[in-house]
Scaffold this motif. Structure first.
Motif, PDB file in Angstrom:
ATOM      1  N   LEU A 115     -12.338  -8.435  36.820  1.00 19.29           N
ATOM      2  CA  LEU A 115     -13.753  -8.212  36.482  1.00 19.29           C
ATOM      3  C   LEU A 115     -14.215  -6.846  36.996  1.00 19.29           C
ATOM      4  CD1 LEU A 115     -15.287 -11.738  37.135  1.00 19.29           C
ATOM      5  CD2 LEU A 115     -14.957 -10.619  34.920  1.00 19.29           C
ATOM      6  N   GLN A 116     -13.731  -6.451  38.148  1.00 17.98           N
ATOM      7  CA  GLN A 116     -14.074  -5.126  38.673  1.00 17.98           C
ATOM      8  C   GLN A 116     -13.543  -4.031  37.755  1.00 17.98           C
ATOM      9  OE1 GLN A 116     -12.440  -5.715  42.619  1.00 17.98           O
ATOM     10  NE2 GLN A 116     -14.472  -5.908  43.527  1.00 17.98           N
ATOM     11  N   LYS A 117     -12.359  -4.240  37.188  1.00 23.23           N
ATOM     12  CA  LYS A 117     -11.815  -3.287  36.222  1.00 23.23           C
ATOM     13  C   LYS A 117     -12.717  -3.188  34.988  1.00 23.23           C
ATOM     14  CE  LYS A 117      -6.893  -4.012  37.258  1.00 23.23           C
ATOM     15  NZ  LYS A 117      -5.608  -4.487  36.671  1.00 23.23           N
ATOM     16  N   MET A 118     -13.208  -4.345  34.561  1.00 23.84           N
ATOM     17  CA  MET A 118     -14.070  -4.354  33.379  1.00 23.84           C
ATOM     18  C   MET A 118     -15.373  -3.609  33.644  1.00 23.84           C
ATOM     19  SD  MET A 118     -15.525  -7.592  31.154  1.00 23.84           S
ATOM     20  CE  MET A 118     -16.648  -8.146  32.450  1.00 23.84           C
ATOM     21  N   MET A 124     -11.281  -3.174  27.787  1.00 23.48           N
ATOM     22  CA  MET A 124      -9.879  -2.904  27.474  1.00 23.48           C
ATOM     23  C   MET A 124      -9.025  -2.725  28.727  1.00 23.48           C
ATOM     24  SD  MET A 124      -9.902  -3.252  24.304  1.00 23.48           S
ATOM     25  CE  MET A 124      -8.198  -2.793  23.976  1.00 23.48           C
ATOM     26  N   ARG A 125      -9.666  -2.621  29.877  1.00 18.89           N
ATOM     27  CA  ARG A 125      -8.933  -2.474  31.136  1.00 18.89           C
ATOM     28  C   ARG A 125      -8.513  -3.828  31.719  1.00 18.89           C
ATOM     29  NH1 ARG A 125      -9.997   1.906  34.333  1.00 18.89           N
ATOM     30  NH2 ARG A 125      -8.485   0.915  35.726  1.00 18.89           N
ATOM     31  N   VAL A 126      -9.060  -4.908  31.173  1.00 19.47           N
ATOM     32  CA  VAL A 126      -8.799  -6.242  31.724  1.00 19.47           C
ATOM     33  C   VAL A 126      -7.436  -6.746  31.245  1.00 19.47           C
ATOM     34  CG1 VAL A 126      -9.583  -8.633  31.834  1.00 19.47           C
ATOM     35  CG2 VAL A 126     -11.242  -6.763  31.835  1.00 19.47           C
ATOM     36  N   MET A 130      -5.331 -12.437  32.840  1.00 21.91           N
ATOM     37  CA  MET A 130      -6.458 -13.040  33.538  1.00 21.91           C
ATOM     38  C   MET A 130      -6.782 -14.408  32.964  1.00 21.91           C
ATOM     39  SD  MET A 130     -10.359 -11.682  34.045  1.00 21.91           S
ATOM     40  CE  MET A 130     -11.605 -12.730  34.806  1.00 21.91           C
ATOM     41  N   SER A 131      -6.531 -14.591  31.676  1.00 21.20           N
ATOM     42  CA  SER A 131      -6.877 -15.848  31.019  1.00 21.20           C
ATOM     43  C   SER A 131      -6.140 -17.049  31.600  1.00 21.20           C
ATOM     44  CB  SER A 131      -6.583 -15.749  29.517  1.00 21.20           C
ATOM     45  OG  SER A 131      -5.205 -15.529  29.289  1.00 21.20           O
ATOM     46  N   VAL A 132      -4.999 -16.785  32.254  1.00 23.13           N
ATOM     47  CA  VAL A 132      -4.242 -17.892  32.841  1.00 23.13           C
ATOM     48  C   VAL A 132      -4.073 -17.773  34.352  1.00 23.13           C
ATOM     49  CG1 VAL A 132      -2.977 -18.466  30.742  1.00 23.13           C
ATOM     50  CG2 VAL A 132      -2.081 -16.704  32.264  1.00 23.13           C
ATOM     51  N   ALA A 133      -4.061 -16.545  34.886  1.00 20.87           N
ATOM     52  CA  ALA A 133      -3.760 -16.366  36.305  1.00 20.87           C
ATOM     53  C   ALA A 133      -4.808 -17.009  37.211  1.00 20.87           C
ATOM     54  CB  ALA A 133      -3.631 -14.886  36.642  1.00 20.87           C
ATOM     55  N   TRP A 134      -6.063 -17.063  36.769  1.00 20.17           N
ATOM     56  CA  TRP A 134      -7.131 -17.607  37.609  1.00 20.17           C
ATOM     57  C   TRP A 134      -7.166 -19.129  37.592  1.00 20.17           C
ATOM     58  CZ3 TRP A 134     -10.737 -21.036  35.883  1.00 20.17           C
ATOM     59  CH2 TRP A 134     -10.842 -21.187  34.491  1.00 20.17           C
ATOM     60  N   PHE A 135      -6.503 -19.732  36.586  1.00 23.70           N
ATOM     61  CA  PHE A 135      -6.682 -21.153  36.319  1.00 23.70           C
ATOM     62  C   PHE A 135      -6.010 -22.008  37.397  1.00 23.70           C
ATOM     63  CE2 PHE A 135      -5.898 -24.931  33.377  1.00 23.70           C
ATOM     64  CZ  PHE A 135      -7.211 -25.355  33.450  1.00 23.70           C
ATOM     65  N   TYR A 136      -6.625 -23.123  37.749  1.00 19.11           N
ATOM     66  CA  TYR A 136      -6.102 -24.000  38.797  1.00 19.11           C
ATOM     67  C   TYR A 136      -4.683 -24.478  38.498  1.00 19.11           C
ATOM     68  CZ  TYR A 136     -11.056 -24.258  39.976  1.00 19.11           C
ATOM     69  OH  TYR A 136     -12.346 -23.936  40.309  1.00 19.11           O
TER      70      TYR A 136
END
Length: 403
Positions: A115-118, A124-126, A130-136
């Motif tokens: 999110l900081q990159k965004m 386009m920096r994200v 991220m769509s899976v790495a954060w998930f429990y």
């Protein structure tokens, strides 16, 4: 009979069984001022950090940038546990290999960085990961893919109770036909965004002295200190482990139960004592058969009294030795329950109960036999592990020495 044949530990007090166990017996703490970010603007500035950890030693290079620290801990724990168990995973049909892990916080550090990159560079920096790495469930998924664990997969998210619930669920999968289960829990809650969420509970300690900030059952208790890490275990049916010539069985998962507390204001009390009794019944033993309790140990006065009351209801006044090893590491959330299971199995193996670090004088209403100052030599046949998660979760697990 479901048994634990392999252990892998990543904790603020040591990475690997030998380092962790020797540090715990010495009563050394792993709590210090947070160094992963500047904590000066937060009311809680201490934590149990895993400093001596190189993710690249355990995580394939292509996955390092795709996964969060919580998953790195699980990769390490699983690698250690599989080696410790001496099991050839390839010799087991891939759909007979289960994996059940617990996580409470998710990959919040990874998400915050993206999110900081965004904000600084645009969408386009994200990273797509991220769509899976954060998930429990990312940890369960990554372990499943990496080790070919294509049997039953699961994720438990019941905060501190999660590590015990994952073990209980893994036992269920073995009963249903799986031959091997990779289980346990890890969490990595030490990032600015994560700390904001944790502080909202009002349960974290504001103490600045690492030796007094987290004091379960002590009269000076004022909340708990968070920590990172956890433990991963290998569970099998005893007959399968013996058939393949296992060198060591740490213990049997003899009983498990979980309950949920009623809503505040309902007029009904907490249900930890019910979870304990149900776990004892599941193990087909009496309270007198328990040799030691690894307590939840909130470090919050009201919750400590509630747990001490539950233990007294079941075991009588100072009826069983009690210990809270996590006083040296902080509360690791889902990793904490799993780490307590691993610690209890080591206590069974060694006949030594690690102490509750830094606790000096018990609170007046906490009338329990707390192991303090130094380890207690004690033959352990049955150990009870208790855990409670924010929101009303309770879990109890009975471990039995291998025959």
């Amino acid at each position: 009979m479901m048994v634990i044949t392999g252990l892998g530990v990543v904790a603020p007090t040591g990475v690997g069984l030998d380092d962790y166990w020797s540090t715990m017996l010495a009563g050394k703490g792993g709590i210090d001022r947070i160094s992963r970010f500047d904590p000066s603007r937060y009311t809680t500035q201490l934590a149990g950090q895993v400093d001596d950890f190189e993710a690249a030693d355990y995580v394939p290079s292509r996955l390092l940038a795709q996964t969060d620290r919580m998953t790195h801990f699980a990769f390490a724990g699983a690698d250690m546990a599989l080696k410790d168990a001496g099991v050839d995973v390839a010799a087991i049909p891939e759909y007979d290999r289960a994996v059940v892990t617990a996580n409470a916080v998710g990959g919040v550090e990874y998400g915050q960085h993206e999110l900081q990159k965004m904000w600084s560079g645009g969408p386009m920096r994200v990273s797509a990961y991220m769509s899976v790495a954060w998930f429990y469930a990312a940890t369960t998924g990554q372990l499943s893919i990496h080790h070919g664990l294509r049997g039953p997969c699961g994720l438990i998210s019941t905060e501190q109770a999660g590590g015990l619930d994952a073990v209980g669920h893994a036992r269920r999968q073995l009963r249903r036909g799986a031959r091997l289960a990779v289980t346990g829990g890890t969490d990595a809650p030490l990032s600015p965004a994560s700390m904001v969420a944790q502080l909202a509970t009002g349960l974290l300690s504001r103490g600045m002295d690492p030796t007094t900030a987290y004091l379960p059952f002590d009269g000076r208790a004022s909340g708990y200190v968070p920590g990172e890490g956890g433990a991963i275990m290998i569970m099998e049916r005893r007959e399968d482990a013996v058939r393949r010539g296992v060198e060591r069985i740490y213990g049997e998962v003899a009983g498990y139960a979980a309950t949920f507390d009623p809503a505040p204001g309902s007029g009904r009390g907490p249900t930890l004592s019910s979870a304990i009794r149900n776990a004892l019944e599941d193990a087909q033993i009496a309270p007198a058969d328990i040799d030691v309790v690894f307590a939840d140990g909130s470090g919050t006065p009201e919750l400590d009294v509630a747990e001490a009351t539950a233990l007294t209801e079941v075991f009588g006044l100072r009826g069983v030795p009690v210990t809270v090893p996590k006083a040296a590491t902080g509360r690791l959330y889902s990793g904490g329950g799993a780490l307590d299971v691993a610690t209890a199995l080591l206590a069974i193996r060694e006949g030594l109960v690690p102490p509750t670090a830094h606790v000096e004088e018990l609170a007046p209403d906490c009338t329990i036999d707390l192991v303090r100052a130094k380890p207690r030599e004690l033959p352990v046949r049955h150990a009870l592990v208790c855990a409670r998660g924010v929101g009303g979760f309770n879990a109890a697990l009975v471990l039995r020495a291998a025959a």
